[in-house]
Design a protein around this motif. Structure first.
Motif, mmCIF file in Angstrom:
data_model
loop_
_atom_site.group_PDB
_atom_site.id
_atom_site.type_symbol
_atom_site.label_atom_id
_atom_site.label_comp_id
_atom_site.label_asym_id
_atom_site.label_seq_id
_atom_site.Cartn_x
_atom_site.Cartn_y
_atom_site.Cartn_z
ATOM 1 N N UNK A 744 0.789 -1.226 0.000
ATOM 2 C CA UNK A 744 0.000 0.000 0.000
ATOM 3 C C UNK A 744 0.816 1.268 0.000
ATOM 4 N N UNK A 745 2.030 1.222 -0.563
ATOM 5 C CA UNK A 745 2.903 2.401 -0.544
ATOM 6 C C UNK A 745 3.268 2.853 -1.960
ATOM 7 N N UNK A 746 2.295 2.818 -2.874
ATOM 8 C CA UNK A 746 2.551 3.257 -4.247
ATOM 9 C C UNK A 746 2.991 4.709 -4.305
ATOM 10 N N UNK A 747 2.524 5.514 -3.346
ATOM 11 C CA UNK A 747 2.831 6.945 -3.394
ATOM 12 C C UNK A 747 4.303 7.238 -3.120
ATOM 13 N N UNK A 748 5.044 6.251 -2.629
ATOM 14 C CA UNK A 748 6.469 6.455 -2.383
ATOM 15 C C UNK A 748 7.303 6.190 -3.631
ATOM 16 N N UNK A 749 6.661 5.750 -4.693
ATOM 17 C CA UNK A 749 7.384 5.417 -5.927
ATOM 18 C C UNK A 749 7.337 6.628 -6.853
#
Length: 754
Positions: A744-749
């Motif tokens: 759930x950490x797509x925003x860190x990519x």
């Protein structure tokens, strides 16, 4: 041929724009090679077709109209294969394609070479001849050499031409690569920062009040005439009549019948006085520089001096307070900290510097302020960008001029995502960094300025893993005294107390040279830097360590770290000096204990001697930025090879694991204070390797905390095992991206936005 090459490159460098540059190339190459035809095909911006852009010998009316795709025709074949094609009979080649309107049916001999800049095929340079023959090896070698010499010039001219064209005003894109300076996305308007009295760095502007510009120019001319006349009068008794007459020549150059008239004409056409002066003077300077006669060639220096004098008066007369637009993006050849101080913080959106590196002081300051920054944008025609729309991608080190609507929309999504993410992360400030299965990971920060302190504490920093003591040295015009250093270090220690503060001893050299202690070397990163400098100058080292120890009196949160250690003998020598400093301050009545002492592991030799180093100190700390560049032999601040710098390279990961294993074997703590620690992807791997502390820029801390709180140590170790099996950094990066997405950490990519 060398002289011919030099002359052609010099003329192309002096070209006013892309079309002028292309015209010079086809004319001069045709003459130099004695051929009947020379043509250039350039790849269209953002496309795959190669446009017929310039020719000498073929149909000029087809320039800009005829085009081929990669692989189509002989030109397309050269572009696709990225290698020369030399044919005695062009029509016999299976890929030959006849263009009836070009007028090339009379030419049998064909030689085409690709124009390649940073692995990007910009176009194809072609010569043709009616004679049925193959160009010989020397001719082919000359054209290949010419293409290689001109590739960077054409790349720069192409961007410059795009900026100057009417298309850009309507939204045509231009993308320039650089080096990441500070993370983040900025969308705004360019404001060009020009250095004092530099004719080549004057931004282009149009004005409405032409009368005011004319008045300013004539006022500046009068002041320069007075200066020259004063010099002539002072030297009247010491010069011969012939030498004295030279001053009359200088005054004549400024007359309204000469250069002055040209400048006035441009001002009346709408250019501001500084830009008009710059354009005219540079044209005349280049004219003199191209002259064959040495005496006339040297007159270029005199013309430049006159122009510089006039420009300095113009700048002085227009130094009233500048009005900055909202979301201003400062652009300059080499931005400095002082240029940041001239703009209100609420107006500043981002920074772009043509020169400089990620370690430049302005980049350090930008990271502390949270201002997205791109450094080393060497192909940027910065003087032409005043008022242009721009997007800065500080994550990937790219600049987008007039981005396409879909690209701009994507960047706005990234900005909105960053803002939303930062709001979500605010709630984590007072929460510990603990994995899902209860493993505690302290998160510290890298600092160098007092501006870092507030941001670091606001983000929940648990300590300082790297305080760059060289920053106060860089801000001065002399070495700071021991007492001045003590006060600076005391402020840092008090601000974070009782949290630990790790102070790195003076780390200069490489790309960090003090203005009052310059280090000139052919290969500075492998030269006199870090501990090598201070061991050679023990007076500097002892004074600094004494200042640290005195600053620590009554606080007890100091840690000392030694940079650029490459051998045990260097470490032993430094430890002896630290113990000596401690004895001296104790004798002066300071009661501080000898603090923890550590070594930075940032050169390959330190990796392989990590256990021996760990036995002698209290902790190890990996400087992953330098370690990566030394392991991969890649200057991380060089935009030309930036794509070869991979912090997730298998060799780097193996080295990081080896250091952690060595420290644990000796029962010593090990941390890391490079950019990798502030990358959520890298942080998960470092957790698995057994690092005891991660230190990063304050802006990265909440993201790393969020990432580590969303994984378990067991999962991280499984991920590390899989990563260490990969043989290519791209594979490792893809593996980590999938892992973050699954958690759930797509925003860190952050991927490049094309």
């Amino acid at each position: 041929m060398l002289e011919t090459l030099r002359q052609i490159v010099q003329e192309v460098n002096a070209a006013s724009g892309l079309e002028d540059a292309l015209g010079i190339i086809v004319r001069q190459v045709r003459v130099a090679m004695g051929t009947e035809v020379c043509s250039i095909y350039l790849r269209e911006p953002g496309g795959e077709r190669f446009i017929f852009r310039a020719t000498e010998g073929l149909n000029q009316e087809q320039v800009g109209l005829a085009s081929l795709a990669a692989g189509e025709g002989l030109v397309g074949t050269v572009a696709e294969r990225e290698e020369p094609l030399n044919l005695e009979n062009a029509e016999s080649h299976p890929n030959f394609r006849f263009f009836p309107d070009l007028g090339e049916e009379h030419f049998d001999a064909f030689l085409g070479v690709p124009i390649i800049h940073q692995r990007d095929v910009l176009g194809v340079l072609v010569v043709q001849q009616a004679e049925h023959r193959r160009f010989d090896e020397s001719e082919e070698a000359f054209l290949v050499t010419m293409s290689a010499q001109l590739a960077a010039v054409i790349a720069h001219a192409r961007v410059t031409g795009a900026v100057d064209s009417d298309e850009v005003a309507e939204g045509a894109p231009a993308k320039i690569g650089g080096v990441p300076g500070a993370p983040g996305i900025a969308i705004g308007t360019c404001v060009v920062v020009s250095p004092i009295a530099d004719l080549y760095a004057v931004p282009r502007k149009t004005v409405k009040d032409r009368r005011a510009e004319l008045h300013a120019f004539r006022f500046a001319l009068d002041r320069v005439r007075e200066d020259i006349q004063g010099v002539a009068d002072n030297l009247g008794g010491e010069l011969s009549p012939e030498d004295h007459a030279l001053f009359d020549v200088y005054l004549g150059i400024l007359d309204d019948s000469s250069i002055g008239r040209e400048v006035v004409g441009l001002i009346k056409a709408g250019q501001w006085a500084q830009g008009a002066l710059s354009k005219v003077m540079i044209e005349h300077i280049r004219h003199f520089e191209r002259m064959e006669h040495s005496y006339l060639k040297e007159r270029a220096v005199d013309v430049k001096d006159l122009g510089t004098r006039v420009l300095s008066y113009l700048q002085a007369s227009t130094k009233e307070e500048q009005v900055f637009p909202d979301n201003a993006v400062l652009v300059g050849e080499e931005l400095t900290a002082s240029s940041l101080g001239e703009i209100p913080r609420e107006k500043l959106a981002g920074l772009i510097s043509v020169r400089g590196s990620g370690n430049s002081h302005v980049a350090i300051l930008a990271r502390a302020m949270g201002v997205p920054t791109v450094m080393g944008a060497v192909d940027l025609p910065y003087t032409r960008l005043e008022g242009r729309s721009v997007v800065i991608d500080g994550y990937n080190g790219t600049v987008h001029l007039n981005p396409r609507p879909e690209v701009l929309s994507r960047f706005k999504e990234v900005v909105d995502s960053d803002l939303e993410l930062n709001k979500d992360l605010e709630s984590l400030r007072d929460q510990p960094c603990v994995t899902l299965d209860g493993h505690r990971m302290p998160l510290w920060v890298n600092t160098g300025l007092m501006a870092d302190v507030v941001r670091s504490l606001e983000q929940g920093a648990e300590g300082v893993g790297l305080y760059r003591t060289e920053v106060p040295f860089l801000l001065r015009e002399r070495f700071p005294s021991e007492e001045e250093q003590r006060q600076i270090y005391r402020n840092q220690l008090e601000a974070f107390a009782p949290r630990p503060v790790t102070m790195r001893t003076l780390d200069i050299g490489g790309d960090k040279s003090l203005p009052y202690f310059p280090i000139e070397e052919d290969n500075p990163f492998l030269g006199w830097r870090g501990i090598r400098v201070t061991l050679d100058h023990p007076e500097i080292f002892l004074s600094q360590v004494r200042a640290m120890l005195k600053a620590n009196d009554g606080l007890g949160n100091l840690r000392i770290m030694l940079p650029m250690i490459s051998s045990v003998s260097e470490l032993d020598e430094a430890l002896d000096l630290i113990r000596r400093s401690h004895r001296e301050v104790v004798q002066e009545g300071v009661t501080t204990e000898l603090p923890s002492i550590g070594v930075m592991v940032e050169v390959p030799s330190a990796v392989y001697q990590a256990r021996a180093l760990a036995r002698r100190v209290d902790f190890l700390s990996v400087g992953s930025n330098d370690l990566t560049q030394y392991l991969l032999a890649v200057d991380r601040n060089n935009a030309r090879v930036a794509d070869l710098y991979h912090s997730l390279h298998p060799a780097v990961l193996q080295a990081l694991q080896e250091v952690a294993t060595a420290a644990m074997a000796e029962g010593k703590k090990v941390g890391i204070c490079g950019e990798l620690a502030g990358d959520p992807e890298g942080a998960v791997l470092l957790l698995a390797m057994g690092y005891d502390m991660l230190s990063m820029n304050a802006t990265s801390l909440p993201k790393v905390k969020k990432a580590l709180r969303n994984v378990s140590l067991v999962e991280a170790r499984e991920l590390l095992a899989a990563a260490l099996q990969r043989e290519d950094p791209a594979e490792i990066h893809a593996l980590l991206e999938r892992f973050l997405a699954e958690h759930g950490m797509e925003r860190f990519i952050h991927n490049p936005v094309d």
